[in-house]
Enzyme design. Structure first.
Site, PDB file in Angstrom:
ATOM      1  N   GLY A 145       0.830  -1.189   0.000  1.00 28.89           N
ATOM      2  CA  GLY A 145       0.000   0.000   0.000  1.00 28.89           C
ATOM      3  C   GLY A 145       0.866   1.242   0.000  1.00 28.89           C
ATOM      4  O   GLY A 145       1.987   1.238  -0.506  1.00 28.89           O
ATOM      5  N   CYS A 146       0.366   2.286   0.603  1.00 29.80           N
ATOM      6  CA  CYS A 146       1.087   3.552   0.680  1.00 29.80           C
ATOM      7  C   CYS A 146       2.412   3.353   1.396  1.00 29.80           C
ATOM      8  O   CYS A 146       2.455   2.824   2.500  1.00 29.80           O
ATOM      9  CB  CYS A 146       0.231   4.573   1.416  1.00 29.80           C
ATOM     10  SG  CYS A 146       1.063   6.137   1.692  1.00 29.80           S
TER      11      CYS A 146
END
Length: 178
Positions: free
Chosen positions: A13-14
């Site tokens: 993810g981020c």
């Protein structure tokens, strides 16, 4: 870099979220946010966010295997994000947010595949984490590095990163830097 040091390249993810977590883990010497796994010959945040370059947001970890093993890093990695959602972590959607392990050696590949098998068979998780050979890494723009530490009062940091960080660090309390 010291000869004992190894590199792990992980996307969950981020990169702001997993960077903050791994910076707190004992045996991790450095964590660098960046992009890997794409088709373009270069990558920057603006391009990667379009999803067209096929790069993932990743962190590259330099670690001391005498202090923390790749297997232990993977345990933290799988706890730090949801490896069962394809191209998504929470509200972050797109191939740049995919769960991915870019292995640097055959041993890393084997360990990653073994852990995914355990998670799928013993824990019935349905892991969709991609396991691919590392090819190249593009360092993210400077403002992405140590993002949580530098922007801890920002909304995304308060409502997305901090709860993840707290949960994972409590789970792996014995692995934290002193």
């Amino acid at each position: 870099m010291n000869e004992q040091r190894q590199i792990a390249t992980l996307g969950g993810g981020c990169f702001w979220c997993i960077e903050a977590i791994f910076l707190a883990i004992n045996g991790v010497d450095s964590v660098t946010s960046g992009y890997s796994g794409g088709e373009a010959k270069d990558a920057d945040y603006r391009q990667v966010c379009t999803g067209k370059t096929h790069h993932a947001e990743v962190i590259q970890i330099a670690f001391n295997p005498e202090i923390i093993s790749f297997h232990d890093l993977l345990e933290v990695f799988f706890a730090a994000h949801d490896p069962t959602t394809l191209n998504r972590q929470g509200n972050d959607i797109g191939p740049q947010y995919r769960s991915v392990i870019f292995y640097h050696s055959e041993q890393q590949r084997l360990e990653a595949m073994a852990m995914i098998t355990v998670l799928n068979e013993r824990e019935n998780l349905g892991v969709v984490t991609e396991v691919s050979a590392f090819t190249e890494f593009f360092k993210a723009e400077t403002y992405h590095h140590n993002y949580f530490e530098q922007n801890s009062q920002q909304g995304y940091c308060q409502f997305v990163i901090r709860p993840k960080l707290t949960k994972v660090l409590q789970q792996f309390n014995e692995r934290l830097k002193v």
